[in-house]
Design a protein around this motif. Sequence first.
Motif, PDB file in Angstrom:
ATOM      1  N   SER A 115     -78.129 128.301 150.025  1.00  0.00           N
ATOM      2  CA  SER A 115     -77.945 127.054 149.141  1.00  0.00           C
ATOM      3  C   SER A 115     -79.303 126.745 148.862  1.00  0.00           C
ATOM      4  O   SER A 115     -80.055 127.043 149.572  1.00  0.00           O
ATOM      5  CB  SER A 115     -76.839 126.323 149.788  1.00  0.00           C
ATOM      6  OG  SER A 115     -77.398 126.030 150.991  1.00  0.00           O
ATOM      7  N   PRO A 120     -77.564 121.840 142.853  1.00  0.00           N
ATOM      8  CA  PRO A 120     -76.445 122.649 142.792  1.00  0.00           C
ATOM      9  C   PRO A 120     -76.724 124.010 142.782  1.00  0.00           C
ATOM     10  O   PRO A 120     -77.663 124.571 142.248  1.00  0.00           O
ATOM     11  CB  PRO A 120     -75.675 121.998 141.568  1.00  0.00           C
ATOM     12  CG  PRO A 120     -76.832 121.712 140.739  1.00  0.00           C
ATOM     13  CD  PRO A 120     -77.778 120.967 141.674  1.00  0.00           C
ATOM     14  N   TYR A 123     -72.089 129.272 145.411  1.00  0.00           N
ATOM     15  CA  TYR A 123     -71.902 129.449 146.817  1.00  0.00           C
ATOM     16  C   TYR A 123     -70.883 130.448 147.163  1.00  0.00           C
ATOM     17  O   TYR A 123     -70.209 130.909 146.337  1.00  0.00           O
ATOM     18  CB  TYR A 123     -71.622 128.008 147.392  1.00  0.00           C
ATOM     19  CG  TYR A 123     -70.049 127.542 146.807  1.00  0.00           C
ATOM     20  CD1 TYR A 123     -68.822 127.917 147.535  1.00  0.00           C
ATOM     21  CD2 TYR A 123     -69.880 127.167 145.600  1.00  0.00           C
ATOM     22  CE1 TYR A 123     -67.822 127.813 147.060  1.00  0.00           C
ATOM     23  CE2 TYR A 123     -68.702 126.686 145.169  1.00  0.00           C
ATOM     24  CZ  TYR A 123     -67.481 127.054 145.880  1.00  0.00           C
ATOM     25  OH  TYR A 123     -66.370 126.680 145.323  1.00  0.00           O
ATOM     26  N   VAL A 249     -78.517 126.149 136.540  1.00  0.00           N
ATOM     27  CA  VAL A 249     -77.586 125.585 137.113  1.00  0.00           C
ATOM     28  C   VAL A 249     -78.499 124.118 137.254  1.00  0.00           C
ATOM     29  O   VAL A 249     -78.793 123.623 138.293  1.00  0.00           O
ATOM     30  CB  VAL A 249     -77.152 126.096 138.493  1.00  0.00           C
ATOM     31  CG1 VAL A 249     -76.283 125.286 139.248  1.00  0.00           C
ATOM     32  CG2 VAL A 249     -76.757 127.400 138.337  1.00  0.00           C
ATOM     33  N   LEU A 316     -68.428 128.389 141.844  1.00  0.00           N
ATOM     34  CA  LEU A 316     -69.303 127.111 141.498  1.00  0.00           C
ATOM     35  C   LEU A 316     -68.635 125.757 141.517  1.00  0.00           C
ATOM     36  O   LEU A 316     -69.015 124.994 142.260  1.00  0.00           O
ATOM     37  CB  LEU A 316     -70.003 127.263 140.001  1.00  0.00           C
ATOM     38  CG  LEU A 316     -70.895 126.176 139.614  1.00  0.00           C
ATOM     39  CD1 LEU A 316     -72.266 126.161 140.371  1.00  0.00           C
ATOM     40  CD2 LEU A 316     -71.411 126.436 138.195  1.00  0.00           C
ATOM     41  N   ARG A 318     -66.020 123.301 142.943  1.00  0.00           N
ATOM     42  CA  ARG A 318     -65.415 122.911 144.180  1.00  0.00           C
ATOM     43  C   ARG A 318     -64.271 121.831 144.191  1.00  0.00           C
ATOM     44  O   ARG A 318     -64.136 121.281 143.229  1.00  0.00           O
ATOM     45  CB  ARG A 318     -66.800 122.463 145.002  1.00  0.00           C
ATOM     46  CG  ARG A 318     -67.924 123.421 145.139  1.00  0.00           C
ATOM     47  CD  ARG A 318     -68.939 122.795 145.779  1.00  0.00           C
ATOM     48  NE  ARG A 318     -69.439 121.691 145.239  1.00  0.00           N
ATOM     49  CZ  ARG A 318     -70.144 120.562 145.918  1.00  0.00           C
ATOM     50  NH1 ARG A 318     -70.765 120.839 147.123  1.00  0.00           N
ATOM     51  NH2 ARG A 318     -70.569 119.307 144.945  1.00  0.00           N
ATOM     52  N   CYS A 532     -73.713 124.143 134.105  1.00  0.00           N
ATOM     53  CA  CYS A 532     -73.338 124.860 135.524  1.00  0.00           C
ATOM     54  C   CYS A 532     -73.730 123.552 136.482  1.00  0.00           C
ATOM     55  O   CYS A 532     -73.281 123.657 137.465  1.00  0.00           O
ATOM     56  CB  CYS A 532     -74.010 125.980 135.910  1.00  0.00           C
ATOM     57  SG  CYS A 532     -73.374 127.264 134.948  1.00  0.00           S
ATOM     58  N   TYR A 536     -70.631 121.825 139.145  1.00  0.00           N
ATOM     59  CA  TYR A 536     -70.611 121.861 140.793  1.00  0.00           C
ATOM     60  C   TYR A 536     -70.318 120.875 141.329  1.00  0.00           C
ATOM     61  O   TYR A 536     -69.637 121.057 142.567  1.00  0.00           O
ATOM     62  CB  TYR A 536     -72.206 122.197 141.302  1.00  0.00           C
ATOM     63  CG  TYR A 536     -72.483 122.232 142.725  1.00  0.00           C
ATOM     64  CD1 TYR A 536     -72.027 123.371 143.216  1.00  0.00           C
ATOM     65  CD2 TYR A 536     -73.026 121.320 143.401  1.00  0.00           C
ATOM     66  CE1 TYR A 536     -72.320 123.693 144.649  1.00  0.00           C
ATOM     67  CE2 TYR A 536     -73.331 121.549 144.875  1.00  0.00           C
ATOM     68  CZ  TYR A 536     -72.850 122.770 145.334  1.00  0.00           C
ATOM     69  OH  TYR A 536     -73.202 122.809 146.805  1.00  0.00           O
ATOM     70  N   TYR A 537     -70.203 119.699 140.573  1.00  0.00           N
ATOM     71  CA  TYR A 537     -69.626 118.587 141.128  1.00  0.00           C
ATOM     72  C   TYR A 537     -68.185 117.996 140.584  1.00  0.00           C
ATOM     73  O   TYR A 537     -67.476 117.315 140.985  1.00  0.00           O
ATOM     74  CB  TYR A 537     -70.528 117.281 140.947  1.00  0.00           C
ATOM     75  CG  TYR A 537     -71.914 117.536 141.420  1.00  0.00           C
ATOM     76  CD1 TYR A 537     -72.276 117.446 142.836  1.00  0.00           C
ATOM     77  CD2 TYR A 537     -73.078 118.066 140.827  1.00  0.00           C
ATOM     78  CE1 TYR A 537     -73.254 117.643 143.525  1.00  0.00           C
ATOM     79  CE2 TYR A 537     -74.604 118.540 141.402  1.00  0.00           C
ATOM     80  CZ  TYR A 537     -74.363 118.174 142.945  1.00  0.00           C
ATOM     81  OH  TYR A 537     -75.709 118.399 143.456  1.00  0.00           O
TER      82      TYR A 537
END
Length: 728
Positions: A115, A120, A123, A249, A316, A318, A532, A536-537
Amino acid sequence: MAIFENKQDKTFTLFTESTMYQMRVDSIGVLQHVYYGKRMEYTNMSYSVYEGSTSFSPNPLATGWTYSNNHVPQELSVTGIGDFRINALALRNSDGSLAADPRFYSAEILKGKYSIPGLPAFYGEDGETLVITLKDEAYEIYYHLYYGVFEKYDLITRSLRIENKTDKEIKLERALSATLDFPNGKYDMISFYGRHARERMFERTHIKHSKVTVSSVRGASGHMENPFVIISDKNANEEYGNAWGMALVYSGNFEICAETDLMEKTRAVIGINPENFNYGVGAGEVFCTPEVALVYSSEGFGKLSNCLHKAIRNNLVRGEYKYAQRPVLINNWEATYFDFNADKLVSMARDAAEIGVELFVMDDGWFGHRDDDRTSLGDWFPNESKLQGTLKSLAERINNEGLKFGIWFEPECISEDSELYKAHPDYAFKIPNREAQVSRNQYILDFSRKEVCDNIYEQLTKVLKSANISYVKWDFNRHISDLYSVTLPAERQGEVYHRYMLGLYDLLERITSEFPHILFESCSGGGGRFDCGMLYYMPQVWTSDNSDAIDRLKIQYGTSFAYPVRTMGAHVSVCPNHQTARVTPLKTRGNVAYFGTYGLELDITKMTDEEKEEIKRQIKEFKKYYDLIQYGDYYRLISPFTVDESLYCAWETVKEDGSEALVCAVRYESDANTAPETVKVRGLCPDKLYRINGSKETYLGAALMSVGFLLKYDFISYPSNLYHITLA
Ligand code: GLA
C-alpha cells in the motif's frame, strides 16, 4: 508465484494470467525494461533490447559506443545523464545539479500487495509485491520501485518511492510514477477529452515524433482529460491487437505523455504533472508517487477494459457497497434546484416510495442560508427554516415514507458569504496582493493545511451523526486557481497542489472509515473527477451533469474504457432534457441508465400515472438484470462515435461463463429508408444454442458472434431495445 527472479540472467519477470512483464539489470547496473506483452514460458528477452548509440547521444565511460542512456529502455528514466527522451524524474541535488543516476542495489519479493502511505492504491491479499531498489551512483539517494501483480486480472501496478538518505534536502522537479518503453512498432494513443456535461469523448491520436500529451493543471483530474489512456497498435480495435492501458490512481494534476524517438522507439510516462510541482524531500524523508495501474491485452480494447473493470471492482473499490446491491435513488436537483422545503421533499419521497425507489437524496441548498449558488459553502449546518425542522426530523419523515435518506456536500469549497469565510478568510487559496478568481461564486479551501481539513471534518461528522443519513454526494464544483498556501514558505509553494491531494485523501479516509454504512458518491460538476483515486474512497461517481440519454451514450461509452458500469452514476430525468432540450422516450432513458447505477433525477410528483408505471417497470427490470449488468463482462459492440458506420450505439454485458447476455441498442440518429442493421454479440459459448428475448427460434452462439442478429426497427425518435440472450 507471479514474480520470478532469475539470478543468472539478472532478470525479474512478472507473470499474470495472460501477460508477462520483464526487466533486467544490465552490465552497468541500469534496470532495463525488457518486455511487456503476451505471456509465454520464461525466457530471457533481453536479446531484443537495443542499447546502441548514435552520435550526439552520450555514453557511460564503462560501455563506450555500444550503449547510450538515450536508447536503453528503462524502468526509471531520469534527467541529467544523457537520456534526452521524455522521462519520469528530474531531481535537484543539494549541490544544485539536476541529475540522478540510479543503479541496481537490491530486490525483495513481498507477500500481498503493497500500500502507499496517504495515497489510494489497489489492494488485496491476492496480489504480490516486488520491490527493486536502485541507488544513485554519487549520493545516498534510493529509489524503491514497487510492482504489484494481480494475476487474475492481468493487472500490474507501479509506484516509486524516493528516499533521501543524505543530510540535506533535495528537490523533485518531476516525479512521475512510471515509464513504459514499447517494442518497435507504430502506436496510437486513445484518450478521453471533454468538458462539463460532455466528459470522456473517445479520441485516437497517432503517436509520432512529437509529444502527445494528456494532462491536467486544474488541481483535479478534470472533465477535460482523464488520467487514463490506452496505447495500442495502429490497427488495434475492440477485439484485435496489442493494447496497453495506463490508469493513474490519483485525482489531482496529472500528465501522460508519449513520443516516438529518433530510433523509432516509443516511450510513455505517467504521473503527477510537473507544472507547478517542486517538492522538497528533507534529510531522511521519503516521497511516494501515486500508483499507476497497467493492463495489457493482446485481444484489443474489450479484454483490456474487462480486466481493468474487474480489478477496480474487486481490488480498488472498498466498503460495504463494494458488492452489495446499491439502493435505487431519487435526487431532487433537477426537480427543484434550490427551490424546496421539507414538505416538497417528503411529497417526492412519498410518490417515489410507491414505485419502488429506495433512497431519497437531498441535493444542494439545505445548509447555511443557501437559496442559490452565491452563499454558504463552508457552513455545514442545516437551514432549519427551509427544512421545517431539524435535519434529524427531515430524515425521519423520509424514513417514514419507507426511503433511506441521503445528503449533498461540497466540502472543499467556500463562499465569501459564509461564517467560515468571515472567521477564516485565510482558509481559501489566495495569492498575497492579488484578487483571487471566483468560479461559481466560490473559492477553494486550502486542504494542504491540517487545521482546514480538521475544521471541515468536525462540521461534516457533526452533521452525519445528527441524523439517519445513508448516502453522501461529495461534490467539487470548480478548479483550483490562485494557488498559494499561507503556511508554507516561498520555496515550498510548489508542493501545494500535491499537499492538497494528500489533505483531501486523508479527510476522505477518515470520513469513509468512520461512517462505513454510508454510500458515498463522488461528483465534480458531474464527471470532473472520475478517476481511480476517487474510486478508492467512493464506489460510484456521478458520470456527468448531462442526463440526456443520447448524449449519455457517448459519455458512458467513453467512460467504460476504464471504469466499470457499477461505478457510473446514471439517472433518468425529464424531457425536454434540462441540458440539451432533447425529447427522448422514457424507455430509452431507462435503458441507458441501466448501464450505470440507475436512479431518478426528476419531480416524480409531476409525472403522469402512465409515466410512473413505466418507471416502476424499469426499477423491476433493472433489479432483474442487476447482477448480470453489474458483474458481467462488458463489451462495446457499436460505437456512438461512428455515425457514418451505424446509426446505433450498442453495448452488452455477458456472464463470465457465456450462459446469459443482455444487449442494449439505441438508435441515436434518424434517417429515411434506413438500412437494416445487425449487431454482433461477444462472449457467448460458440457451440451452444441461445434464444433472444425468449424467442422460439434458437441461434448458435458462434453465429450470433460472427454474423449477429437483426436489430428491431421502431419508427420513433431515439428508440432503444434490450435483447436478453439466454441458453436454449
Ligand atoms: C454539481 C453537481 C450536480 C448538483 C449541483 C448542485 O453541478 O454535478 O449534480 O449536485 O452541483 O449545486
